[in-house]
Design an enzyme around this catalytic site. Structure first.
Site, PDB file in Angstrom:
ATOM      1  N   LYS A  36       0.847  -1.192   0.000  1.00 49.16           N
ATOM      2  CA  LYS A  36       0.000   0.000   0.000  1.00 49.16           C
ATOM      3  C   LYS A  36       0.881   1.240   0.000  1.00 49.16           C
ATOM      4  O   LYS A  36       1.779   1.370   0.832  1.00 49.16           O
ATOM      5  CB  LYS A  36      -0.900   0.026   1.241  1.00 49.16           C
ATOM      6  N   ASP A  63      -3.466   4.322  -1.975  1.00 46.29           N
ATOM      7  CA  ASP A  63      -4.439   4.762  -0.965  1.00 46.29           C
ATOM      8  C   ASP A  63      -4.478   6.285  -0.912  1.00 46.29           C
ATOM      9  O   ASP A  63      -3.891   6.896  -0.032  1.00 46.29           O
ATOM     10  CB  ASP A  63      -3.993   4.148   0.378  1.00 46.29           C
ATOM     11  N   LYS A  65      -7.536   8.094  -1.233  1.00 39.42           N
ATOM     12  CA  LYS A  65      -8.835   8.496  -0.655  1.00 39.42           C
ATOM     13  C   LYS A  65      -9.428   9.736  -1.316  1.00 39.42           C
ATOM     14  O   LYS A  65      -9.635  10.773  -0.675  1.00 39.42           O
ATOM     15  CB  LYS A  65      -8.686   8.749   0.846  1.00 39.42           C
ATOM     16  N   ASP A  68     -14.089  14.618  -3.938  1.00 35.59           N
ATOM     17  CA  ASP A  68     -14.250  15.923  -4.582  1.00 35.59           C
ATOM     18  C   ASP A  68     -15.524  15.875  -5.405  1.00 35.59           C
ATOM     19  O   ASP A  68     -16.288  14.909  -5.283  1.00 35.59           O
ATOM     20  CB  ASP A  68     -13.010  16.226  -5.461  1.00 35.59           C
ATOM     21  N   THR A 123     -11.415   5.177  11.023  1.00 34.34           N
ATOM     22  CA  THR A 123     -11.432   4.612  12.381  1.00 34.34           C
ATOM     23  C   THR A 123     -10.999   5.643  13.424  1.00 34.34           C
ATOM     24  O   THR A 123     -11.166   5.448  14.616  1.00 34.34           O
ATOM     25  CB  THR A 123     -10.546   3.356  12.489  1.00 34.34           C
ATOM     26  N   ARG A 215       3.005  -1.168  10.860  1.00 40.36           N
ATOM     27  CA  ARG A 215       4.087  -1.288  11.838  1.00 40.36           C
ATOM     28  C   ARG A 215       4.414  -2.698  12.335  1.00 40.36           C
ATOM     29  O   ARG A 215       5.594  -2.975  12.553  1.00 40.36           O
ATOM     30  CB  ARG A 215       3.833  -0.319  12.998  1.00 40.36           C
TER      31      ARG A 215
HETATM   32  O1  C5P Z   1       0.990   0.566  11.245  1.00 41.18           O
HETATM   33  P1  C5P Z   1      -0.430   0.141  11.135  1.00 41.18           P
HETATM   34  O2  C5P Z   1      -0.602  -1.366  10.969  1.00 41.18           O
HETATM   35  O3  C5P Z   1      -1.308   0.697  12.212  1.00 41.18           O
HETATM   36  O4  C5P Z   1      -0.896   0.785   9.748  1.00 41.18           O
HETATM   37  C1  C5P Z   1      -2.223   0.697   9.274  1.00 41.18           C
HETATM   38  C2  C5P Z   1      -2.331   1.378   7.943  1.00 41.18           C
HETATM   39  O5  C5P Z   1      -3.706   1.407   7.567  1.00 41.18           O
HETATM   40  C3  C5P Z   1      -1.858   2.829   7.919  1.00 41.18           C
HETATM   41  O6  C5P Z   1      -1.325   3.068   6.611  1.00 41.18           O
HETATM   42  C4  C5P Z   1      -3.138   3.613   8.138  1.00 41.18           C
HETATM   43  O7  C5P Z   1      -3.083   4.882   7.548  1.00 41.18           O
HETATM   44  C5  C5P Z   1      -4.153   2.746   7.416  1.00 41.18           C
HETATM   45  N1  C5P Z   1      -5.544   2.924   7.854  1.00 41.18           N
HETATM   46  C6  C5P Z   1      -5.967   2.698   9.159  1.00 41.18           C
HETATM   47  N2  C5P Z   1      -7.283   2.871   9.494  1.00 41.18           N
HETATM   48  C7  C5P Z   1      -8.176   3.254   8.568  1.00 41.18           C
HETATM   49  C8  C5P Z   1      -7.759   3.474   7.247  1.00 41.18           C
HETATM   50  C9  C5P Z   1      -6.438   3.297   6.929  1.00 41.18           C
HETATM   51  O8  C5P Z   1      -5.166   2.325  10.004  1.00 41.18           O
HETATM   52  N3  C5P Z   1      -9.450   3.373   8.882  1.00 41.18           N
END
Ligand code: C5P
Length: 239
Positions: A36, A63, A65, A68, A123, A215
């Site tokens: 991603k 990604d 998003k 517009d 979220t 992460r």
């Molecule tokens: O590091 P981590 O596993 O928390 O990363 C989750 C990824 O998913 C990040 O790129 C974050 O921006 C994305 N994301 C999220 N919650 C959402 C939409 C996207 O954590 N509702």
């Protein structure tokens, strides 16, 4: 037909250099990770990084998003469709008409197109904020269901949601309607800033089609081992 299931690594890096250092660790891996690319990396490095990662043979979820007026989104999606990525997204809050326009713009002359998914409620937005600041007079669960139904009505392939919401989305929109779910943590790892989290195995049980993992893989001591563990748990491969 069963949807394709996969683990998507969130490449939340600020530069091409950091990204390539990370990806070099996966050279020689049998399974090329689905990646991603989010706003941070895309705004820093632009289409060049998308093309380079594609050249290395990875699938890409871009990604960005989009949100517009329908005409602008249609034209922007037309530009993105030429990039040959595998998945792109919009905000469902942009309305059914905007999502239809996005799909039109994304569809190439030969009828092919990347998967198109919608973000429901981020979220990071709580029910209280949604009601008090956005004046949406509903529960967050009902909003997510309605936005998913709107995305389905517009002909989109699925939504981004919490793994814990996969079941209600599938209940409302059908099993083929995809759920792409971040918020994944190994049982033993830190939650960071994520609140509603589940493990890869639990996400599979709850019906996620794709899990987005940042992460727990990118910050792991051994990212390749963490990726393999994630794939094995999510796809239920007992090697
Ligand atoms: O590091 P981590 O596993 O928390 O990363 C989750 C990824 O998913 C990040 O790129 C974050 O921006 C994305 N994301 C999220 N919650 C959402 C939409 C996207 O954590 N509702």
């Amino acid at each position: 037909m069963m949807n394709a299931k996969d683990v998507i690594i969130a490449c939340d890096f600020a530069s091409a250099e950091q990204t390539m250092t990370f990806l070099d660790k996966f050279e020689g891996e049998e399974r090329k990770p689905f990646l991603k690319i989010g706003m941070e990396l895309y705004y820093a490095e632009g289409n060049a990084i998308v093309r380079e990662i594609k050249r290395r043979g990875h699938k890409i979820f871009l990604d960005l998003k989009l949100h517009d007026i329908p005409n602008t989104v249609r034209k922007a999606m037309k530009v993105l469709s030429a990039l040959d990525v595998d998945m792109v997204n919009v905000h469902a809050a942009g309305t059914v008409e905007m999502m239809r326009a996005a799909k039109e713009g994304l569809t190439r002359e030969d009828g092919s197109r990347p998967l198109l998914i919608a973000v429901t409620q981020l979220t990071s937005t709580s029910e209280q904020t949604m009601q008090e600041e956005l004046l949406i007079n509903a529960t967050i669960g009902d909003t997510i269901i309605k936005y998913a139904q709107n995305a389905k009505a517009a002909g989109l392939d699925g939504v981004v949601c919490s793994p814990l919401e996969s079941t209600i989305v599938k209940g409302a929109c059908g099993n083929e309607f995809m759920t792409i779910t971040p918020g994944i943590r190994f049982a033993e790892s830190a939650a960071d800033d994520q609140v509603r989290i589940t493990s890869p195995a639990r996400a599979r049980q709850l019906g996620s089609d794709y899990i987005v993992v940042g992460r727990p893989i990118t910050a792991a001591e051994d990212p390749v081992a963490a990726y393999r563990k994630c794939v094995n748990e999510f796809l239920n491969i007992n090697k």
